[in-house]
Scaffold this active site. Sequence first.
Site, PDB file in Angstrom:
ATOM      1  N   LYS A 167      -7.885 -85.318 -81.289  1.00 40.77           N
ATOM      2  CA  LYS A 167      -8.616 -84.382 -80.436  1.00 40.77           C
ATOM      3  C   LYS A 167      -9.375 -83.369 -81.277  1.00 40.77           C
ATOM      4  O   LYS A 167     -10.508 -83.011 -81.003  1.00 40.77           O
ATOM      5  CB  LYS A 167      -7.661 -83.647 -79.487  1.00 40.77           C
ATOM      6  CG  LYS A 167      -7.228 -84.433 -78.278  1.00 40.77           C
ATOM      7  CD  LYS A 167      -8.278 -84.612 -77.217  1.00 40.77           C
ATOM      8  CE  LYS A 167      -9.149 -85.830 -77.277  1.00 40.77           C
ATOM      9  NZ  LYS A 167      -8.628 -87.139 -77.456  1.00 40.77           N
ATOM     10  N   TRP A 173     -17.045 -94.306 -56.089  1.00 37.13           N
ATOM     11  CA  TRP A 173     -16.229 -94.594 -57.273  1.00 37.13           C
ATOM     12  C   TRP A 173     -15.053 -95.409 -56.738  1.00 37.13           C
ATOM     13  O   TRP A 173     -14.146 -94.850 -56.108  1.00 37.13           O
ATOM     14  CB  TRP A 173     -15.774 -93.289 -57.917  1.00 37.13           C
ATOM     15  CG  TRP A 173     -14.747 -93.450 -58.990  1.00 37.13           C
ATOM     16  CD1 TRP A 173     -13.398 -93.370 -58.837  1.00 37.13           C
ATOM     17  CD2 TRP A 173     -14.952 -93.723 -60.382  1.00 37.13           C
ATOM     18  NE1 TRP A 173     -12.759 -93.568 -60.032  1.00 37.13           N
ATOM     19  CE2 TRP A 173     -13.680 -93.780 -61.003  1.00 37.13           C
ATOM     20  CE3 TRP A 173     -16.072 -93.907 -61.164  1.00 37.13           C
ATOM     21  CZ2 TRP A 173     -13.511 -94.017 -62.361  1.00 37.13           C
ATOM     22  CZ3 TRP A 173     -15.918 -94.141 -62.519  1.00 37.13           C
ATOM     23  CH2 TRP A 173     -14.662 -94.210 -63.105  1.00 37.13           C
ATOM     24  N   ASN A 191     -15.135 -89.535 -48.852  1.00 39.21           N
ATOM     25  CA  ASN A 191     -14.606 -89.338 -50.204  1.00 39.21           C
ATOM     26  C   ASN A 191     -13.137 -88.973 -50.031  1.00 39.21           C
ATOM     27  O   ASN A 191     -12.808 -87.999 -49.380  1.00 39.21           O
ATOM     28  CB  ASN A 191     -15.354 -88.208 -50.918  1.00 39.21           C
ATOM     29  CG  ASN A 191     -14.786 -87.964 -52.310  1.00 39.21           C
ATOM     30  OD1 ASN A 191     -14.117 -88.826 -52.873  1.00 39.21           O
ATOM     31  ND2 ASN A 191     -15.040 -86.780 -52.857  1.00 39.21           N
ATOM     32  N   GLY A 192     -12.247 -89.806 -50.577  1.00 38.07           N
ATOM     33  CA  GLY A 192     -10.811 -89.536 -50.451  1.00 38.07           C
ATOM     34  C   GLY A 192     -10.066 -90.828 -50.151  1.00 38.07           C
ATOM     35  O   GLY A 192     -10.588 -91.928 -50.319  1.00 38.07           O
ATOM     36  N   ARG A 231     -20.595 -87.613 -61.538  1.00 37.89           N
ATOM     37  CA  ARG A 231     -19.248 -87.863 -61.000  1.00 37.89           C
ATOM     38  C   ARG A 231     -18.835 -89.299 -61.210  1.00 37.89           C
ATOM     39  O   ARG A 231     -17.679 -89.660 -61.012  1.00 37.89           O
ATOM     40  CB  ARG A 231     -19.228 -87.527 -59.509  1.00 37.89           C
ATOM     41  CG  ARG A 231     -19.477 -86.070 -59.173  1.00 37.89           C
ATOM     42  CD  ARG A 231     -19.791 -85.882 -57.692  1.00 37.89           C
ATOM     43  NE  ARG A 231     -18.647 -86.120 -56.858  1.00 37.89           N
ATOM     44  CZ  ARG A 231     -17.782 -85.177 -56.483  1.00 37.89           C
ATOM     45  NH1 ARG A 231     -17.938 -83.955 -56.944  1.00 37.89           N
ATOM     46  NH2 ARG A 231     -16.770 -85.451 -55.699  1.00 37.89           N
ATOM     47  N   CYS A 263     -16.028 -89.944 -55.395  1.00 38.31           N
ATOM     48  CA  CYS A 263     -17.256 -90.338 -54.708  1.00 38.31           C
ATOM     49  C   CYS A 263     -18.123 -89.104 -54.493  1.00 38.31           C
ATOM     50  O   CYS A 263     -17.671 -87.979 -54.622  1.00 38.31           O
ATOM     51  CB  CYS A 263     -16.899 -90.963 -53.365  1.00 38.31           C
ATOM     52  SG  CYS A 263     -15.779 -92.357 -53.529  1.00 38.31           S
ATOM     53  N   GLU A 293      -2.301 -87.767 -81.401  1.00 38.22           N
ATOM     54  CA  GLU A 293      -3.345 -87.416 -80.424  1.00 38.22           C
ATOM     55  C   GLU A 293      -3.886 -86.018 -80.678  1.00 38.22           C
ATOM     56  O   GLU A 293      -5.095 -85.787 -80.582  1.00 38.22           O
ATOM     57  CB  GLU A 293      -2.795 -87.545 -79.004  1.00 38.22           C
ATOM     58  CG  GLU A 293      -3.775 -87.187 -77.910  1.00 38.22           C
ATOM     59  CD  GLU A 293      -5.059 -88.032 -77.919  1.00 38.22           C
ATOM     60  OE1 GLU A 293      -5.114 -89.047 -78.637  1.00 38.22           O
ATOM     61  OE2 GLU A 293      -6.013 -87.626 -77.240  1.00 38.22           O
ATOM     62  N   LYS A 327     -18.647 -92.720 -75.430  1.00 40.83           N
ATOM     63  CA  LYS A 327     -17.502 -92.643 -74.510  1.00 40.83           C
ATOM     64  C   LYS A 327     -16.789 -93.986 -74.448  1.00 40.83           C
ATOM     65  O   LYS A 327     -15.597 -94.052 -74.307  1.00 40.83           O
ATOM     66  CB  LYS A 327     -17.965 -92.234 -73.115  1.00 40.83           C
ATOM     67  CG  LYS A 327     -16.830 -92.090 -72.099  1.00 40.83           C
ATOM     68  CD  LYS A 327     -15.803 -91.067 -72.541  1.00 40.83           C
ATOM     69  CE  LYS A 327     -14.640 -90.983 -71.603  1.00 40.83           C
ATOM     70  NZ  LYS A 327     -13.529 -90.145 -72.159  1.00 40.83           N
ATOM     71  N   GLU A 368     -12.254 -85.280 -83.781  1.00 39.48           N
ATOM     72  CA  GLU A 368     -13.398 -86.005 -83.194  1.00 39.48           C
ATOM     73  C   GLU A 368     -14.424 -85.056 -82.592  1.00 39.48           C
ATOM     74  O   GLU A 368     -15.590 -85.406 -82.451  1.00 39.48           O
ATOM     75  CB  GLU A 368     -12.926 -87.010 -82.153  1.00 39.48           C
ATOM     76  CG  GLU A 368     -12.387 -86.434 -80.869  1.00 39.48           C
ATOM     77  CD  GLU A 368     -12.095 -87.536 -79.852  1.00 39.48           C
ATOM     78  OE1 GLU A 368     -12.934 -88.437 -79.686  1.00 39.48           O
ATOM     79  OE2 GLU A 368     -11.016 -87.502 -79.251  1.00 39.48           O
ATOM     80  N   HIS A 377       6.511 -88.277 -99.162  1.00 37.02           N
ATOM     81  CA  HIS A 377       6.106 -89.513 -99.857  1.00 37.02           C
ATOM     82  C   HIS A 377       4.642 -89.474-100.266  1.00 37.02           C
ATOM     83  O   HIS A 377       4.025 -90.517-100.470  1.00 37.02           O
ATOM     84  CB  HIS A 377       6.407 -90.719 -98.964  1.00 37.02           C
ATOM     85  CG  HIS A 377       7.851 -90.857 -98.655  1.00 37.02           C
ATOM     86  ND1 HIS A 377       8.762 -91.358 -99.551  1.00 37.02           N
ATOM     87  CD2 HIS A 377       8.576 -90.469 -97.564  1.00 37.02           C
ATOM     88  CE1 HIS A 377       9.973 -91.322 -99.022  1.00 37.02           C
ATOM     89  NE2 HIS A 377       9.885 -90.796 -97.815  1.00 37.02           N
TER      90      HIS A 377
HETATM   91  C1  AGP Z   1     -10.498 -90.435 -77.527  1.00 34.17           C
HETATM   92  O1  AGP Z   1     -10.753 -89.064 -77.266  1.00 34.17           O
HETATM   93  C2  AGP Z   1     -11.753 -91.170 -77.924  1.00 34.17           C
HETATM   94  N1  AGP Z   1     -12.772 -90.992 -76.952  1.00 34.17           N
HETATM   95  C3  AGP Z   1     -11.480 -92.633 -78.292  1.00 34.17           C
HETATM   96  O2  AGP Z   1     -10.486 -92.656 -79.277  1.00 34.17           O
HETATM   97  C4  AGP Z   1     -11.009 -93.522 -77.117  1.00 34.17           C
HETATM   98  O3  AGP Z   1      -9.696 -93.184 -76.752  1.00 34.17           O
HETATM   99  C5  AGP Z   1     -11.037 -94.976 -77.610  1.00 34.17           C
HETATM  100  O4  AGP Z   1     -12.368 -95.305 -77.946  1.00 34.17           O
HETATM  101  C6  AGP Z   1     -10.524 -95.971 -76.552  1.00 34.17           C
HETATM  102  O5  AGP Z   1     -11.372 -95.941 -75.448  1.00 34.17           O
HETATM  103  P1  AGP Z   1     -10.858 -96.652 -74.091  1.00 34.17           P
HETATM  104  O6  AGP Z   1      -9.634 -95.928 -73.668  1.00 34.17           O
HETATM  105  O7  AGP Z   1     -11.992 -96.501 -73.128  1.00 34.17           O
HETATM  106  O8  AGP Z   1     -10.563 -98.087 -74.422  1.00 34.17           O
END
Ligand code: AGP
Length: 608
Positions: free
Chosen positions: A485, A75, A101-102, A27, A2, A481, A603, A488, A504
């Site tokens: 990272k 939040w 906030n908390g 935030r 928050c 992962e 995002k 992307e 393979h």
């Molecule tokens: C991960 O770094 C990416 N931003 C992307 O793969 C993300 O994990 C994926 O779009 C799923 O998003 P979500 O967790 O909000 O469903």
Amino acid sequence: MCGIVGYIGSQQAAGIILDGLARLEYRGYDSAGMAICDGEKIRISKSVGRLKVLEELTHNGETMPGCCGIGHTRWATHGEPNTTNAHPHYNTDETIAIVHNGIIENYLALKEMLTKKGYQFQTDTDTEVVAQLLDYYYDGDPMMAITRMLHRVQGSYALGILFAQHPDRLFAVRKNSPLIVGKSPNGYLIASDVPAILKYTRNVFYVDNQEIAVLKQDQLNFYNIDGDEIEKEEVTIEWDANAAEKGGYEHFMLKEMYEQPKTVTDTLLPRIKDGDIVIDELNMTDDELAAVKKIHIVACGSAYHAGVTGKYVIEGMARVPVEVDLASEFRYRNPILEEGAMVVVISQSGETADTLAALRESKERGFKVLAVVNVVGSSIAREADSVLYTWAGPEIAVATTKAYSAQLIAMYLLAMKLAKVRGKIDDVELSAMIEDLKCIPSQIEMLLGNEKRIQRFANRYVGAKDIFFIGRGIDYSIALEGSLKLKEISYVHSEAYAAGELKHGTISLIEEGTLVTAIATQPELYPKTVSNIVQVKARGAFVLAVTTEGNDDIEKNADYVIYIPQTNPYFMNSLAIIPLQMFGYYVSVGKGFDADHPRNLAKSVTVE
Ligand code: AGP
């Protein structure tokens, strides 16, 4: 997280508060409100959604005259995002207003005590309980009421408080949630973070735990929890506004990487009670959990990778069959869901279209869906039958780090709960696992300390064309992962491969100097992965190995080694991913890219 802003001085407070709240929007929030004291009464306005709604509701603050006020962006953690739960909150006769906030951990006990004394409550928030507790202790002396309240509440808080009978004063106090006081030419301000007040001043005081700030138009005093006055050092902020939002970090992604110890703690600890795993949010009895015949985990991207880890951990610990699907595949492949199956969807945003569609498909077929979600009140959270929230706070960077780490914790908790109710682990084993998990935050902290070393290593690869990540078992899920990272945010082509699968086909791609990152944290698979390292080395690869302390022999074959601390093999992902996040980040930064906003990515992917 928050956001709190407060002001008292010679200017109208509402406009300053709205401006400050706008600078805290990064935030993340779902509702907003403010309380302004006009010298006699305290007016409150609150709204759900963006700050713009509150601005329109109050005509940019013009309907709320007064030179003393507090504001808040919420939040939601406990209690849905709505105007009732939005802050500020009043006491019954509206002579006290508070923003918070908390989390007040003992608010239910305090609420019960106050209810017995005749108090009534309009909301299900912990904050309203604090407002009523202040009322209960208030007998004309606000400091007395505040210090007595502080001796009763437990948990984390940053509070802004107004008393209608003391319109010349604004009170603020904190414990474990951030709060600063700003000194400006036209008065004093409080805020959760520096960006909110930079427009007015760079001269601030950092409030320490259980210190009380008393702000007047032209005077500022600090007191300890016993009401004794204390001196505080004035600090000058050197940051620019943009840097301030990131807490001094260059990118939100780096800031959020450093928030992972707290993310893990906040997601883990509320679900450990008396040495047992307690996940009330599952809405399932132990017998119902023990009867689960199969788990389908469905997600996208990093959330999917957390699900792959979940498969290895749940199957290994609880011996429940787990099938992991990409949501975009699950929703169109006419999946076979049989009686006794449980569907788990994982999503940071709670708005990913494919994952939401998978949830709806499962529910249409009559299956219960558990959602592991970070955003309270998101579509997936609202439509799931039960929600296991990851308390990671708002994640701003497109590339997930802290939310992913929290998703891993959710997977471990689910696995341990299933294993316990099914008799696959006993109290001693569970206790040992819990102790291992409690060490994860400090171990992450220690791994973050490798930042400069990893930055130097990453700088060697800003020109790389192909980078491979290999591993077996849980190490394969870590490779998935780590590869995402990197690619992307740095746009370097990268693939993750089950190390045993290299021969393979993919191994034909390995050339002289190709970087292969080999993750070798699983004791039983370690020798196999070492032999895969030998195979790629024979074809000219440069091998970065990520392995546990004590495996020094790996240096005979690997060219560069990052060691991670020992923990339960099931939990290694939480540690091994830290240097890989850092590696991807610094390759991106080394290439001059904006790691927070990678090209072509959003995002939250709310479309197919
Ligand atoms: C991960 O770094 C990416 N931003 C992307 O793969 C993300 O994990 C994926 O779009 C799923 O998003 P979500 O967790 O909000 O469903």
